[in-house]
Scaffold this active site. Structure first.
Site, PDB file in Angstrom:
ATOM      1  N   GLU A  79      69.718  20.142  48.750  1.00 38.95           N
ATOM      2  CA  GLU A  79      68.551  21.006  49.709  1.00 38.95           C
ATOM      3  C   GLU A  79      68.202  21.644  48.717  1.00 38.95           C
ATOM      4  O   GLU A  79      68.648  22.085  47.631  1.00 38.95           O
ATOM      5  CB  GLU A  79      69.445  21.605  50.759  1.00 38.95           C
ATOM      6  CG  GLU A  79      69.925  20.897  51.871  1.00 38.95           C
ATOM      7  CD  GLU A  79      70.573  21.599  52.997  1.00 38.95           C
ATOM      8  OE1 GLU A  79      69.776  21.957  54.022  1.00 38.95           O
ATOM      9  OE2 GLU A  79      71.698  21.874  52.868  1.00 38.95           O
ATOM     10  N   HIS A  92      78.742  15.595  57.962  1.00 40.04           N
ATOM     11  CA  HIS A  92      77.837  14.683  57.532  1.00 40.04           C
ATOM     12  C   HIS A  92      78.010  13.746  56.775  1.00 40.04           C
ATOM     13  O   HIS A  92      77.652  12.556  56.945  1.00 40.04           O
ATOM     14  CB  HIS A  92      76.251  15.498  57.517  1.00 40.04           C
ATOM     15  CG  HIS A  92      75.986  16.611  57.975  1.00 40.04           C
ATOM     16  ND1 HIS A  92      76.142  16.715  59.374  1.00 40.04           N
ATOM     17  CD2 HIS A  92      75.418  17.804  57.872  1.00 40.04           C
ATOM     18  CE1 HIS A  92      75.758  17.737  60.172  1.00 40.04           C
ATOM     19  NE2 HIS A  92      75.194  18.603  59.118  1.00 40.04           N
ATOM     20  N   ARG A 131      72.944  37.171  76.338  1.00 37.16           N
ATOM     21  CA  ARG A 131      73.268  38.488  76.323  1.00 37.16           C
ATOM     22  C   ARG A 131      72.033  39.384  76.728  1.00 37.16           C
ATOM     23  O   ARG A 131      71.959  40.517  77.246  1.00 37.16           O
ATOM     24  CB  ARG A 131      73.868  39.164  75.455  1.00 37.16           C
ATOM     25  CG  ARG A 131      75.546  39.608  75.667  1.00 37.16           C
ATOM     26  CD  ARG A 131      76.005  40.041  74.521  1.00 37.16           C
ATOM     27  NE  ARG A 131      76.451  39.169  73.589  1.00 37.16           N
ATOM     28  CZ  ARG A 131      77.525  38.955  73.204  1.00 37.16           C
ATOM     29  NH1 ARG A 131      78.411  39.714  73.368  1.00 37.16           N
ATOM     30  NH2 ARG A 131      77.666  37.836  72.222  1.00 37.16           N
ATOM     31  N   LYS A 191      72.954  23.356  47.747  1.00 31.72           N
ATOM     32  CA  LYS A 191      71.909  24.103  48.072  1.00 31.72           C
ATOM     33  C   LYS A 191      71.139  24.451  46.621  1.00 31.72           C
ATOM     34  O   LYS A 191      71.678  24.664  45.598  1.00 31.72           O
ATOM     35  CB  LYS A 191      72.112  25.491  48.700  1.00 31.72           C
ATOM     36  CG  LYS A 191      72.908  25.471  50.014  1.00 31.72           C
ATOM     37  CD  LYS A 191      72.148  25.210  51.303  1.00 31.72           C
ATOM     38  CE  LYS A 191      73.076  25.080  52.354  1.00 31.72           C
ATOM     39  NZ  LYS A 191      72.457  24.665  53.659  1.00 31.72           N
TER      40      LYS A 191
HETATM   41  C1  BG6 Z   1      73.580  21.914  58.984  1.00 31.86           C
HETATM   42  C2  BG6 Z   1      74.053  22.778  57.785  1.00 31.86           C
HETATM   43  O1  BG6 Z   1      74.387  21.169  59.538  1.00 31.86           O
HETATM   44  O2  BG6 Z   1      72.478  20.923  58.139  1.00 31.86           O
HETATM   45  C3  BG6 Z   1      72.908  23.386  56.853  1.00 31.86           C
HETATM   46  O3  BG6 Z   1      74.790  23.692  58.568  1.00 31.86           O
HETATM   47  C4  BG6 Z   1      72.093  22.397  56.508  1.00 31.86           C
HETATM   48  O4  BG6 Z   1      73.509  24.180  56.026  1.00 31.86           O
HETATM   49  C5  BG6 Z   1      71.515  21.542  57.651  1.00 31.86           C
HETATM   50  O5  BG6 Z   1      70.650  22.936  56.015  1.00 31.86           O
HETATM   51  C6  BG6 Z   1      70.811  20.179  56.943  1.00 31.86           C
HETATM   52  O6  BG6 Z   1      70.145  19.446  57.987  1.00 31.86           O
HETATM   53  P1  BG6 Z   1      68.746  18.633  57.883  1.00 31.86           P
HETATM   54  O7  BG6 Z   1      68.523  17.963  59.006  1.00 31.86           O
HETATM   55  O8  BG6 Z   1      67.737  19.463  57.426  1.00 31.86           O
HETATM   56  O9  BG6 Z   1      69.426  17.763  56.629  1.00 31.86           O
END
Ligand code: BG6
Length: 492
Positions: free
Chosen positions: A221, A245, A46, A343
């Site tokens: 994470e 994942h 945009r 998280k």
């Molecule tokens: C993403 C998620 O698919 O993967 C995120 O939406 C997450 O929430 C991220 O932080 C983590 O990716 P990586 O490659 O850092 O493990």
């Protein structure tokens, strides 16, 4: 493997993903000599940008996030093929401009009319963009050349919406032209699972319910979700990463050996094992969910999830989820697969731990009650990429004392080659038209079939997800989930 001529059209080019990952990955590919010098990149967004503005921005994004050093000549070559289409995703005028730009690039950059449309946009726009591409004859362009569409997750919100989305996209692009990105499949260590399992003789004989006690798949994470409220609220850890994942990691860990690594063979095996995932009867006993509270993450004081900006302070969205699944096959029957993601946990780590049964006749009984003597094969997906085998060994000395030790393989020690970023590998595969690393719609739908009952169960609960402190390993209910089975989570 070098991509041929073509144009990559990025919808949502000013978004976070495009700035931090996609443009830097394209640059790294160019810098590694994997893109042709006349490659073309079209940004669609945009902003009221010219091609020059786009190139200036791209330079900044690349300087901030590319993995390879900045090379003016490579960048100049790439920038000469950059164009920008300014418009909304439903603006017919912008698509006319896009068509004209692709015509122009076919001449000036000899793209061969090979076009990849990368939708890095909210899924609510997928339908509109696909339809507009179709109406403007871009989904099936003039010959010669190919058209491909790349879609980023989330692929729906549940099984019904995923089916609808798949139908929409595949009504415009044929199934083999649809590339669904799960960036975990672009990770070196995830692909290495196939090499470890099927390139060696010593693991596979043990890879079954006779020897394996259980499997733990962890994606931890340390970051919170500040700044991502618009995406994350109402989604939560399970939809965000378990549906895609972690279930992909489960599929690669548990599937049978494919006849070959061809897209169809590999993906059929993954789909088969996902189809065999059995849902627990008692969803409450087989799951846990949590929300991080305020507190300290190492030396940093952090706010709790409910106080993060943009979130509903009563939000029931979970920032931690754990589920227990079983697989109804001769190989896996009776072996639980525990998946957890969260998280603000103790540290950033993704790993797959295959935990073996204890030897049937433990001569060294002193330690019988703990994990002693329980061999494990741990595939460290990130950040310390490699694998570890845990086994028992005699402690040096005059006594027959036994202790568990580990044997390590680390990418850093074993290889001088560096790993490409997941997006580099995946974008290159899109350009080469190689689909093995992109889940088919059947896999996506199977994953939702597995997750939906948990989501429905959680949504039916009147209570908030259980609180857990930042820097911890999740809520107590998650430890209880394991304790009920006489097991414990690993502390990676
Ligand atoms: C993403 C998620 O698919 O993967 C995120 O939406 C997450 O929430 C991220 O932080 C983590 O990716 P990586 O490659 O850092 O493990």
């Amino acid at each position: 493997r070098i991509a041929g001529p073509g144009a990559l059209v990025f919808f949502g080019i000013t978004g976070d993903l495009a700035r931090k990952k996609l443009m830097p990955a394209v640059y790294d590919l160019a810098n590694r000599g994997l893109l042709p010098p006349n490659f073309a990149i079209v940004g669609f967004g945009r902003r009221d940008w010219t091609a020059q503005d786009f190139a200036d921005q791209a330079r900044e994004w690349i300087l901030a996030s590319a993995r390879t050093p900045f090379n003016e000549t490579v960048f100049a070559q790439l920038a000469a093929g950059m164009r920008f289409i300014s418009g909304a995703f439903d603006d017919d005028g912008a698509y006319e401009q896009l068509a004209a730009t692709l015509d122009e690039l076919a001449e000036s950059r000899s793209t061969g009319r090979n076009h990849a449309f990368y939708l890095s946009i909210p899924p609510s726009w997928f339908e509109v963009v696909c339809q507009k591409l179709s109406e403007h004859k871009l989904a099936k362009d003039k010959n010669p050349g190919w058209e491909r569409v790349v879609i980023e997750k989330p692929f729906g919100h549940d099984l019904a919406s995923a089916r609808e989305l798949n139908q929409i996209v595949e009504s415009v692009f044929p199934p083999d032209a649809v590339f669904r990105i799960d960036h975990y499949l672009g990770k070196e260590t995830v692909q290495n699972l196939l090499a470890l399992r099927f390139g060696n003789q010593m693991f596979e004989p043990l890879w079954n319910n006779k020897y394996v006690d259980h499997v733990q798949i962890t994606m931890a994470e340390d970051i919170g979700i500040g700044g991502r409220a618009s995406y994350y609220d109402g989604v939560g850890a399970a939809r965000d990463v378990i549906q895609n994942h972690l279930l992909q990691l489960l599929a690669l860990t548990a599937m049978e050996e494919p006849i070959s690594f061809d897209a169809d063979h590999l993906r059929s095996e993954k789909e088969k094992v996902l189809t065999a995932v059995k849902l627990p009867e008692d969803l409450g006993a087989a799951s846990a969910r949590g929300q991080y509270t305020s507190g300290w993450q190492g030396a940093e004081e952090v706010v709790g999830f409910l106080d993060e900006e943009g979130f509903n302070p009563k939000s029931k969205t979970e920032t931690y989820a754990a589920v227990k699944l079983e697989i109804n096959t001769r190989r896996w029957s009776g072996v639980p697969f525990y998946l957890r993601a969260g998280k603000r946990l103790g540290r950033r780590v993704t790993e797959i731990a295959v935990v073996f049964k204890k030897a049937p006749n433990l001569l060294f009984t002193d330690h019988e009650d703990d994990e002693f003597g329980q061999n494990a094969f741990v595939i460290r997906v990130q950040p310390d990429e490699g694998a570890t085998i845990r086994f028992s060994s005699k402690v040096p000395g005059t006594q027959m004392e036994i202790r568990d030790v580990t044997m390590d393989f680390g990418y850093g020690n074993a290889f001088t080659e560096s790993s490409p970023e997941a997006y580099e590998r995946l974008i290159l595969d899109v350009l080469l038209g190689e689909p093995p690393l992109f889940p088919r719609h059947e896999e996506v739908e199977q994953s939702w079939r597995i997750l939906d009952p948990f989501e429905e169960y959680w949504a039916s609960l009147p209570t908030q997800p259980d609180p857990y402190a930042p820097g911890s390993w999740g809520p107590e209910s998650s430890d209880e989930l394991m304790a009920k089975d006489g097991r414990t989570w690993r502390r990676p």
